[in-house]
Design an enzyme around this catalytic site. Structure first.
Site, PDB file in Angstrom:
ATOM      1  N   LYS A  88      28.944  36.529   6.813  1.00 13.40           N
ATOM      2  CA  LYS A  88      28.281  37.457   7.736  1.00 13.40           C
ATOM      3  C   LYS A  88      27.554  36.635   8.795  1.00 13.40           C
ATOM      4  O   LYS A  88      26.740  35.761   8.472  1.00 13.40           O
ATOM      5  CB  LYS A  88      27.287  38.304   6.942  1.00 13.40           C
TER       6      LYS A  88
HETATM    7  C1  E4P Z   1      24.219  45.499   7.216  1.00 14.31           C
HETATM    8  O1  E4P Z   1      25.112  45.025   6.555  1.00 14.31           O
HETATM    9  C2  E4P Z   1      22.806  45.359   6.891  1.00 14.31           C
HETATM   10  O2  E4P Z   1      22.665  44.758   5.619  1.00 14.31           O
HETATM   11  C3  E4P Z   1      22.024  46.631   6.797  1.00 14.31           C
HETATM   12  O3  E4P Z   1      22.764  47.781   6.761  1.00 14.31           O
HETATM   13  C4  E4P Z   1      20.691  46.596   7.432  1.00 14.31           C
HETATM   14  O4  E4P Z   1      20.118  47.854   7.522  1.00 14.31           O
HETATM   15  P1  E4P Z   1      18.573  48.191   7.536  1.00 14.31           P
HETATM   16  O5  E4P Z   1      18.296  48.775   8.852  1.00 14.31           O
HETATM   17  O6  E4P Z   1      18.424  49.169   6.419  1.00 14.31           O
HETATM   18  O7  E4P Z   1      17.832  46.906   7.258  1.00 14.31           O
END
Ligand code: E4P
Length: 228
Positions: A88
């Protein structure tokens, strides 16, 4: 639509997997910090998740490197943990060439922190296997996340980006999901994947009318038993 779970918590992953609905796992530095993860254990923890879900279930492990060279090096190291690791990387000028290089080596990248269609299209063009538009964080600002998701979904689905053809091309992971309504909206616009925190995933199972219906069935069954 495929369901991923957005967590680094092994118990949550185990439970979601037992439901038979889990197609992937996404993690990020905040989610790892939330479970009290230690730096030295990071790669070992990612290995545990990969082993838990099995080799066909993609597990996104996020790089915190800041230069292209470091992202490539860390991406290779993460990808070596298990065949189902997806590296990622946050969208930025440094991560596009890193994504391009990793894609040429057959290493899948999930490009994260996507907030615009231009970011998503550049990521797909560079070779990202997944793009992760964030929905809920737009809502946090008083904006409407699903409208941005719609724009991104349309732009990505309009083209064959030329990468990962044998796996179906670049897929959209609707991320930053806050609840069932986001999941429904992602489904309505044909997003490929939603990555959902465990709490929100549980809410997707329940409905007040289902709970009420269950109570009614149970009460009536008691009557049946009493009359037997
Ligand atoms: C994406 O893969 C992220 O891990 C995630 O969805 C972040 O979202 P949040 O806004 O809940 O931190």
């Amino acid at each position: 639509m495929k369901f991923f779970i957005d967590t680094a918590d092994l118990d949550e992953i185990r439970e979601a997997e037992s439901w038979g609905i889990l197609s992937g796992v996404t993690t990020n530095p905040s989610l790892y910090a939330k479970i009290g993860g230690k730096l030295a254990d990071f790669e070992g923890h990612m290995a545990k998740i990969c082993e838990l879900v099995g080799p066909d279930v993609p597990v996104s492990a996020e790089s915190t490197a800041e230069t292209t060279e470091d992202m490539i090096a860390e991406g290779r190291r993460l990808a070596a943990i298990a065949p189902n690791i997806v590296v990622k990387l946050p969208i930025c000028e440094e991560s596009l060439p890193a994504t391009h290089q990793l894609a040429q080596e057959g290493i899948r990248v999930n490009m994260t922190l996507i907030f615009s269609a231009t970011q998503a299209m550049l990521a797909a063009r560079a070779g990202a296997r997944y793009v992760s538009p964030f929905v809920g964080r737009f809502d946090d600002l008083g904006d409407t996340g699903v409208e941005h998701l719609m724009e991104i979904t349309t732009c990505i689905k309009n083209y064959d980006w030329g990468w990962w053809a044998d796996e179906g091309g670049c897929e959209i992971i609707s991320a930053s999901i806050r609840g069932p309504q986001h999941v429904v909206q992602a489904g309505l616009m044909g997003a490929d994947i939603v990555t959902v925190p465990f709490g929100a995933l549980k809410k997707c199972v329940h409905h007040v009318m289902t709970d009420r219906g269950l109570e009614l069935f149970a009460a009536d069954w008691e009557k049946v038993k009493a009359g037997a």
